[in-house]
Design a protein around this motif. Structure first.
Motif, PDB file in Angstrom:
ATOM      1  N   THR A 126      96.448   2.817  73.942  1.00 25.95           N
ATOM      2  CA  THR A 126      95.399   3.120  72.972  1.00 25.95           C
ATOM      3  C   THR A 126      94.531   1.896  72.742  1.00 25.95           C
ATOM      4  OG1 THR A 126      96.751   4.811  71.894  1.00 25.95           O
ATOM      5  CG2 THR A 126      94.919   3.912  70.611  1.00 25.95           C
ATOM      6  N   GLU A 127      95.155   0.728  72.636  1.00 22.53           N
ATOM      7  CA  GLU A 127      94.402  -0.509  72.480  1.00 22.53           C
ATOM      8  C   GLU A 127      93.523  -0.761  73.711  1.00 22.53           C
ATOM      9  OE1 GLU A 127      94.251  -2.831  69.921  1.00 22.53           O
ATOM     10  OE2 GLU A 127      95.320  -1.348  68.717  1.00 22.53           O
ATOM     11  N   ALA A 128      94.070  -0.543  74.891  1.00 20.83           N
ATOM     12  CA  ALA A 128      93.310  -0.743  76.127  1.00 20.83           C
ATOM     13  C   ALA A 128      92.140   0.232  76.203  1.00 20.83           C
ATOM     14  CB  ALA A 128      94.220  -0.580  77.343  1.00 20.83           C
ATOM     15  N   LEU A 129      92.397   1.486  75.863  1.00 18.42           N
ATOM     16  CA  LEU A 129      91.337   2.495  75.890  1.00 18.42           C
ATOM     17  C   LEU A 129      90.236   2.151  74.902  1.00 18.42           C
ATOM     18  CD1 LEU A 129      90.231   5.160  76.931  1.00 18.42           C
ATOM     19  CD2 LEU A 129      91.694   6.339  75.264  1.00 18.42           C
ATOM     20  N   THR A 130      90.599   1.708  73.731  1.00 20.43           N
ATOM     21  CA  THR A 130      89.608   1.317  72.725  1.00 20.43           C
ATOM     22  C   THR A 130      88.739   0.170  73.234  1.00 20.43           C
ATOM     23  OG1 THR A 130      91.062   2.037  70.940  1.00 20.43           O
ATOM     24  CG2 THR A 130      89.304   0.506  70.353  1.00 20.43           C
ATOM     25  N   ALA A 131      89.352  -0.828  73.846  1.00 18.96           N
ATOM     26  CA  ALA A 131      88.600  -1.968  74.377  1.00 18.96           C
ATOM     27  C   ALA A 131      87.663  -1.532  75.503  1.00 18.96           C
ATOM     28  CB  ALA A 131      89.558  -3.045  74.862  1.00 18.96           C
ATOM     29  N   LEU A 132      88.141  -0.666  76.375  1.00 20.89           N
ATOM     30  CA  LEU A 132      87.307  -0.184  77.467  1.00 20.89           C
ATOM     31  C   LEU A 132      86.129   0.632  76.951  1.00 20.89           C
ATOM     32  CD1 LEU A 132      90.112   0.788  79.976  1.00 20.89           C
ATOM     33  CD2 LEU A 132      88.313  -0.916  80.385  1.00 20.89           C
ATOM     34  N   LEU A 133      86.361   1.446  75.940  1.00 16.64           N
ATOM     35  CA  LEU A 133      85.279   2.234  75.366  1.00 16.64           C
ATOM     36  C   LEU A 133      84.241   1.344  74.697  1.00 16.64           C
ATOM     37  CD1 LEU A 133      87.297   5.241  73.922  1.00 16.64           C
ATOM     38  CD2 LEU A 133      85.713   5.280  75.863  1.00 16.64           C
ATOM     39  N   GLU A 134      84.687   0.289  74.050  1.00 19.82           N
ATOM     40  CA  GLU A 134      83.748  -0.655  73.447  1.00 19.82           C
ATOM     41  C   GLU A 134      82.938  -1.377  74.521  1.00 19.82           C
ATOM     42  OE1 GLU A 134      85.536  -3.220  70.536  1.00 19.82           O
ATOM     43  OE2 GLU A 134      86.499  -1.533  69.535  1.00 19.82           O
ATOM     44  N   LEU A 135      83.586  -1.738  75.622  1.00 17.35           N
ATOM     45  CA  LEU A 135      82.877  -2.366  76.734  1.00 17.35           C
ATOM     46  C   LEU A 135      81.822  -1.419  77.284  1.00 17.35           C
ATOM     47  CD1 LEU A 135      82.459  -4.551  78.886  1.00 17.35           C
ATOM     48  CD2 LEU A 135      84.358  -3.505  80.161  1.00 17.35           C
ATOM     49  N   ARG A 136      82.199  -0.177  77.483  1.00 17.58           N
ATOM     50  CA  ARG A 136      81.258   0.822  78.031  1.00 17.58           C
ATOM     51  C   ARG A 136      80.084   1.031  77.083  1.00 17.58           C
ATOM     52  NH1 ARG A 136      78.052   2.886  80.819  1.00 17.58           N
ATOM     53  NH2 ARG A 136      78.379   4.657  82.208  1.00 17.58           N
ATOM     54  N   ARG A 137      80.366   1.073  75.793  1.00 16.55           N
ATOM     55  CA  ARG A 137      79.307   1.235  74.793  1.00 16.55           C
ATOM     56  C   ARG A 137      78.338   0.045  74.852  1.00 16.55           C
ATOM     57  NH1 ARG A 137      82.189   1.518  70.092  1.00 16.55           N
ATOM     58  NH2 ARG A 137      82.723   3.636  70.639  1.00 16.55           N
ATOM     59  N   ALA A 138      78.880  -1.157  74.987  1.00 15.55           N
ATOM     60  CA  ALA A 138      78.036  -2.351  75.081  1.00 15.55           C
ATOM     61  C   ALA A 138      77.191  -2.318  76.344  1.00 15.55           C
ATOM     62  CB  ALA A 138      78.897  -3.608  75.049  1.00 15.55           C
ATOM     63  N   MET A 139      77.767  -1.840  77.432  1.00 14.69           N
ATOM     64  CA  MET A 139      77.017  -1.742  78.680  1.00 14.69           C
ATOM     65  C   MET A 139      75.870  -0.745  78.541  1.00 14.69           C
ATOM     66  SD  MET A 139      80.254  -1.718  81.272  1.00 14.69           S
ATOM     67  CE  MET A 139      79.349  -1.529  82.787  1.00 14.69           C
ATOM     68  N   THR A 140      76.108   0.347  77.872  1.00 17.67           N
ATOM     69  CA  THR A 140      75.089   1.369  77.668  1.00 17.67           C
ATOM     70  C   THR A 140      73.987   0.852  76.750  1.00 17.67           C
ATOM     71  OG1 THR A 140      76.750   3.090  77.946  1.00 17.67           O
ATOM     72  CG2 THR A 140      74.695   3.743  76.901  1.00 17.67           C
ATOM     73  N   ALA A 141      74.354   0.089  75.737  1.00 16.74           N
ATOM     74  CA  ALA A 141      73.371  -0.442  74.792  1.00 16.74           C
ATOM     75  C   ALA A 141      72.429  -1.430  75.450  1.00 16.74           C
ATOM     76  CB  ALA A 141      74.095  -1.108  73.617  1.00 16.74           C
ATOM     77  N   GLU A 142      72.866  -2.094  76.508  1.00 14.02           N
ATOM     78  CA  GLU A 142      72.038  -3.076  77.200  1.00 14.02           C
ATOM     79  C   GLU A 142      71.035  -2.451  78.147  1.00 14.02           C
ATOM     80  OE1 GLU A 142      74.405  -5.930  79.206  1.00 14.02           O
ATOM     81  OE2 GLU A 142      75.019  -6.932  77.357  1.00 14.02           O
ATOM     82  N   GLN A 143      71.191  -1.171  78.473  1.00 14.54           N
ATOM     83  CA  GLN A 143      70.296  -0.530  79.408  1.00 14.54           C
ATOM     84  C   GLN A 143      68.920  -0.330  78.774  1.00 14.54           C
ATOM     85  OE1 GLN A 143      72.142   3.144  80.562  1.00 14.54           O
ATOM     86  NE2 GLN A 143      73.571   2.162  81.950  1.00 14.54           N
ATOM     87  N   PRO A 144      67.862  -0.658  79.499  1.00 16.54           N
ATOM     88  CA  PRO A 144      66.525  -0.416  78.954  1.00 16.54           C
ATOM     89  C   PRO A 144      66.239   1.073  78.870  1.00 16.54           C
ATOM     90  CG  PRO A 144      66.394  -1.203  81.222  1.00 16.54           C
ATOM     91  CD  PRO A 144      67.849  -1.248  80.816  1.00 16.54           C
ATOM     92  N   LEU A 145      65.455   1.455  77.898  1.00 19.02           N
ATOM     93  CA  LEU A 145      65.069   2.854  77.748  1.00 19.02           C
ATOM     94  C   LEU A 145      64.099   3.247  78.857  1.00 19.02           C
ATOM     95  CD1 LEU A 145      64.494   2.998  73.899  1.00 19.02           C
ATOM     96  CD2 LEU A 145      66.485   3.787  75.170  1.00 19.02           C
ATOM     97  N   ARG A 146      64.287   4.418  79.398  1.00 20.03           N
ATOM     98  CA  ARG A 146      63.400   4.896  80.468  1.00 20.03           C
ATOM     99  C   ARG A 146      62.205   5.604  79.851  1.00 20.03           C
ATOM    100  NH1 ARG A 146      67.663   7.322  84.868  1.00 20.03           N
ATOM    101  NH2 ARG A 146      68.871   5.426  85.065  1.00 20.03           N
ATOM    102  N   SER A 147      61.034   5.377  80.430  1.00 23.91           N
ATOM    103  CA  SER A 147      59.812   6.013  79.918  1.00 23.91           C
ATOM    104  C   SER A 147      59.454   7.213  80.741  1.00 23.91           C
ATOM    105  CB  SER A 147      58.646   5.040  79.952  1.00 23.91           C
ATOM    106  OG  SER A 147      58.958   3.901  79.197  1.00 23.91           O
TER     107      SER A 147
END
Length: 57
Positions: free
Chosen positions: A36-57
């Protein structure tokens, strides 16, 4: 985080979820907590990766 492969993170999330489910089914509290701890960390990493993506126009 451009060097981290999103597909590899997604695969790790899927595997961690499977391990959480297995730990739940076997009533293994120690494994459940660990995965559960590992899954939580991976989900946070994925969320951070998604937040860094530029918005597409």
């Amino acid at each position: 985080m451009n060097t981290i492969d999103k597909h590899a993170v997604d695969e790790a999330i899927a595997q961690a979820f499977k391990e959480v489910r297995t730990a739940m089914n076997s009533h293994n509290e120690k494994s459940l907590h660990m995965y559960t701890e590992a899954l939580t960390a991976l989900l946070e990493l994925r969320r951070a990766m998604t937040a860094e993506q530029p918005l597409r126009s």
